[in-house]
Design an enzyme around this catalytic site. Structure first.
Site, PDB file in Angstrom:
ATOM      1  N   GLN A  50       0.927  -1.347  -0.014  1.00  0.00           N
ATOM      2  CA  GLN A  50       0.035   0.025  -0.116  1.00  0.00           C
ATOM      3  C   GLN A  50       0.801   1.167  -0.006  1.00  0.00           C
ATOM      4  O   GLN A  50       1.766   1.453   0.916  1.00  0.00           O
ATOM      5  CB  GLN A  50      -0.887  -0.011   1.451  1.00  0.00           C
ATOM      6  CG  GLN A  50      -1.783  -1.094   1.461  1.00  0.00           C
ATOM      7  CD  GLN A  50      -3.334  -1.152   0.601  1.00  0.00           C
ATOM      8  OE1 GLN A  50      -3.165  -0.118   0.071  1.00  0.00           O
ATOM      9  NE2 GLN A  50      -4.121  -1.794   1.095  1.00  0.00           N
ATOM     10  N   SER A  51       0.678   2.039  -1.124  1.00  0.00           N
ATOM     11  CA  SER A  51       2.002   2.958  -1.061  1.00  0.00           C
ATOM     12  C   SER A  51       1.639   4.021  -0.132  1.00  0.00           C
ATOM     13  O   SER A  51       2.489   4.616   0.427  1.00  0.00           O
ATOM     14  CB  SER A  51       2.216   3.495  -2.716  1.00  0.00           C
ATOM     15  OG  SER A  51       0.769   4.082  -2.926  1.00  0.00           O
ATOM     16  N   THR A  52       0.517   4.656   0.273  1.00  0.00           N
ATOM     17  CA  THR A  52       0.549   5.830   0.976  1.00  0.00           C
ATOM     18  C   THR A  52      -0.479   5.439   1.977  1.00  0.00           C
ATOM     19  O   THR A  52      -1.222   4.396   2.044  1.00  0.00           O
ATOM     20  CB  THR A  52      -0.221   7.027   0.165  1.00  0.00           C
ATOM     21  OG1 THR A  52      -1.662   6.822  -0.159  1.00  0.00           O
ATOM     22  CG2 THR A  52       0.661   7.235  -1.142  1.00  0.00           C
TER      23      THR A  52
ATOM     24  N   TYR B  94       4.318   2.996   3.131  1.00  0.00           N
ATOM     25  CA  TYR B  94       5.463   3.787   2.568  1.00  0.00           C
ATOM     26  C   TYR B  94       5.365   4.057   0.957  1.00  0.00           C
ATOM     27  O   TYR B  94       4.350   3.269   0.418  1.00  0.00           O
ATOM     28  CB  TYR B  94       6.621   2.643   2.807  1.00  0.00           C
ATOM     29  CG  TYR B  94       7.102   2.910   4.045  1.00  0.00           C
ATOM     30  CD1 TYR B  94       8.304   3.410   4.527  1.00  0.00           C
ATOM     31  CD2 TYR B  94       6.756   1.830   5.072  1.00  0.00           C
ATOM     32  CE1 TYR B  94       8.777   3.409   5.803  1.00  0.00           C
ATOM     33  CE2 TYR B  94       7.230   1.819   6.396  1.00  0.00           C
ATOM     34  CZ  TYR B  94       8.185   2.541   6.481  1.00  0.00           C
ATOM     35  OH  TYR B  94       8.727   2.521   8.055  1.00  0.00           O
TER      36      TYR B  94
END
Ligand SMILES: [Zn+2]
Length: 710
Positions: free
Chosen positions: A37-39, A79
């Site tokens: 999950q990028s953000t 991240y």
């Protein structure tokens, strides 16, 4: 698990030749589910996609792995996906795969990731080497299988194309709406949308007042900084609407800063204009976003008089123009600005030793000459807080100039060496980088070789392709190696002749040019910039000047704190001495006349007046005429009147008539008297005073007799 999914996974697990993709060897190894999950936003919002990822685990179980064998790597939650370097989870995954621990890697949209991310591509290579399978929602892939690799690549391209069209459609729709002025963009504080999505002034009267007051204050003062000062002085707050976060939309009152004032004045929405595309956001190679404000002719849409506003369009344009003029008049603070006109030697190099900010240069004119002042006023400008440091620049400039001129010869060598070291360090960095490229090319070539050797020789088509790849990789390796050696040679040449010569030339030329009287202050400033990185100024009892040379050498100078101008106006010692002597006999005004007659001049170079003499007298603690006469036992008018049993008026009359001897103690007609002796005058009715005179008038006793009064 539905039956169709089961069918699907059954199909996917078959190789074209009919063999099963999942072998017992695969099942003996572990399964790794990578959740990305990028953000943080995605973490909160996309619980659904997390659900999808966990569903993959069940697929793995369906394919034959036991529940205990499926490991979840999800420590990258929150991240950014920009780089694998700071994603520990991804690194862990790579490690497991490369050690051959993984039988299968589970992940969402692997095809898309493999297309866009070099890290994922490398992971797929590793999967091929270690015979690790890949499983995403669409299917199961064997990276060693040509068809599977092709499929992964194709799907990646398709998803990219899809994304592109999606974005283009979205953007096109937005632009069309914006061109009509109908796009609902976020409004600045003070403007709101009503139920019909029309722009209105904020119904909150307090907000309206604050914004109107800002515009009024700017109208009155004509300067953004003065507007900040006014709000600060009156302890007025300014509203702000939270744009994001849990308090989104909330109104917050805070102090008004310069940047806010500039934002408000530059925002055309306050003038009732619709605008779109005032700034452009770009993503840089390191993944960070940078927003750039565009000049007005590059805005995508601007429609004046579109909705309600606080000021007219004309006033908006006036304000913007005024701000521009102000900025030109005062100059903005610039980092390392190129030398501009003006004699300040250290312009653009000075750093405040108290707060660490860049200091600006101010000039003041004295007797037709420009004198620089170094001022730390960033905080002062932005938040109207008091100035941090304000230093007269002339003494500092000459101290630094002296340092350059005097200690240049030994220094120049040091500087030259430092420059050389820096160049060498930079070359070393480049060399390391190039060496890494060689290693990388070697790795690629080895990989291609392995791939070729692994392939079934009967599969001619694939073998041919892989052989060609191997050859290409070997050629690339050779080229990289040659380039590396060639650059090393060039580097050696570069430092040997050209650069060394230039450095030495600079070192020897510098003092000559610097000391040449024909060198202008402009040129000196440029020369100084070649040598000096920055200069830090700190003022306490003395001013310390910390000069940092390029290449790292430093030098600290200390000069006495500058005196105020009047402190430098020194009275000559002989004048002070003369005044001291003359005070025994004369008043301030008389002394001034005598000094002028003798041709003496004051510290400022002018003639003397009574008040100049009084000032010098007080400054040098000389006893006044009154004190001296009192010390000589002279009596005041009251004491004299008491002693003679007459009125004070009579004492004065008798002095004028010459019956008593009086000495002027100032220029306001005050006298002190010699004590009355045995033959003191008495009241003697009927005898004219003129006939009773005993003393002549004291010379120079009245102002009329002073000829040098200016
Ligand atoms: Zn400061």
């Amino acid at each position: 698990m539905g039956s169709s999914t089961n069918m699907n996974s059954q199909l996917q697990t078959l190789r074209p030749e009919g063999r099963l993709k999942v072998t017992p060897a695969h099942l003996r190894r572990e399964a790794f589910l990578y959740i990305r999950q990028s953000t943080l936003h995605q973490v909160v919002q996309n619980a659904e996609s997390t659900q999808r990822q966990y569903a993959l685990r069940e697929r793995a179980v369906a394919l034959g792995w036991s529940v205990e064998q499926v490991h979840v790597i999800d420590c990258d939650l929150g991240y950014s996906g920009a780089s694998a370097v700071d994603r520990a989870g991804f690194q862990e995954l790579v490690e497991e795969v490369s050690r051959g621990h993984a039988g299968v890697v589970l992940g969402l949209e692997v095809s898309r990731l493999a297309r866009n991310s070099a890290d994922w591509q490398r992971l797929l290579e590793l999967c091929a080497l270690t015979d690790t399978l890949i499983l995403d929602e669409d299917g199961l892939y064997d990276c060693n299988d040509f068809n599977d690799r092709l499929l992964l690549g194709l799907k990646g391209t398709l998803s990219e194309a899809e994304l592109h069209f999606l974005r283009a459609r979205l953007r096109g729709g937005i632009l069309n709406k914006a061109r009509r002025g109908e796009l609902a963009t976020p409004l600045p504080v003070g403007l709101v949308y009503d139920e019909a999505r029309r722009v209105r002034l904020d119904p909150d009267q307090q907000v309206q007042q604050a914004i109107r007051l800002l515009f009024e204050t700017f109208r009155r003062t004509g300067a953004a900084h003065a507007t900040v000062m006014y709000f600060r002085k009156e302890h007025l707050l300014f509203p702000r609407r939270e744009r994001s976060g849990p308090r989104k939309g909330e109104l917050i009152w805070g102090t008004l800063g310069l940047s806010r004032v500039l934002q408000v004045l530059h925002n055309p929405r306050y003038a009732g204009a619709f605008c779109f595309g005032r700034s452009r956001t770009r993503t840089w190679p390191d993944g960070s976003c940078h927003t750039q404000t565009l000049p007005r002719d590059e805005w995508l849409v601007l429609i004046p008089n579109r909705h309600a506003g606080y000021i007219s369009w004309e006033e908006y344009e006036d304000n913007v123009k005024r701000l521009q003029d102000n900025a030109q008049a005062h100059g903005k603070e610039r980092r390392k600005s190129p030398p501009r006109e003006g004699p300040a030697l250290l312009q653009g190099l000075v750093i405040c030793g108290v707060c660490g900010r860049r200091m600006t240069v101010r000039y003041h004119v004295r007797q037709g000459n420009l004198y620089p002042d170094y001022v730390c006023q960033r905080e002062h400008v932005a938040h109207a807080s008091p100035r941090c440091q304000h230093l007269p620049g002339q003494a500092i400039d000459s101290a630094v100039a002296g340092l350059i001129a005097e200690t240049l010869t030994p220094f120049s060598l040091e500087v030259a060496l430092a420059v050389q070291q820096e160049i060498e360090a930079r070359q070393e960095d480049a060399r390391t980088l190039r060496a890494q490229q060689v290693v990388r090319a070697q790795y690629e070539a080895d990989l291609a070789g392995q791939r070729y050797r692994r392939v079934d020789p009967n599969n001619r088509l694939v073998a041919g392709t892989l052989e060609a790849e191997w050859n290409t990789a070997l050629r690339a390796l050779q080229e990289t190696q040659q380039e590396y050696e060639r650059q090393c040679q060039v580097d050696r040449l570069l430092i040997d002749d050209q650069v060394r010569e230039q450095i030495m030339a600079l070192a020897t030329d510098f003092p000559r040019v610097w000391n040449d009287p024909h060198t202008t202050s402009h040129d000196r400033k440029r020369l100084l910039r070649l040598l000096v990185e920055d200069v830090t100024l700190t003022k306490s009892e003395a001013v310390s000047i910390h000069v940092r040379f390029r290449g790292g050498a430093t030098e600290t100078l200390v000069i006495p704190a500058a005196q105020r101008v009047w402190q430098t106006w020194q009275t000559a010692p002989e004048v002070v001495q003369a005044i001291d002597v003359l005070l025994d006999q004369y008043t301030d005004r008389q002394i001034a006349a005598i000094l002028n007659e003798r041709g003496l001049r004051s510290g400022k170079g002018g003639i003397f007046y009574a008040y100049t003499v009084a000032k010098i007298r007080r400054k040098h603690h000389l006893k006044s005429r009154y004190e001296r006469l009192r010390e000589a036992k002279m009596l005041t008018v009251e004491e004299m009147a008491h002693a003679l049993h007459v009125s004070e008026g009579t004492v004065k009359t008798w002095r004028k008539a010459g019956l008593l001897r009086g000495y002027a103690c100032n220029d306001r007609n005050c006298y002190l008297f010699e004590p009355p002796g045995p033959d003191a005058p008495r009241k003697s009715q009927g005898r004219p005073l003129a006939g009773r005179r005993r003393f002549a008038e004291v010379a120079l006793e009245s102002a009329k007799e002073v000829q040098y009064e200016a």
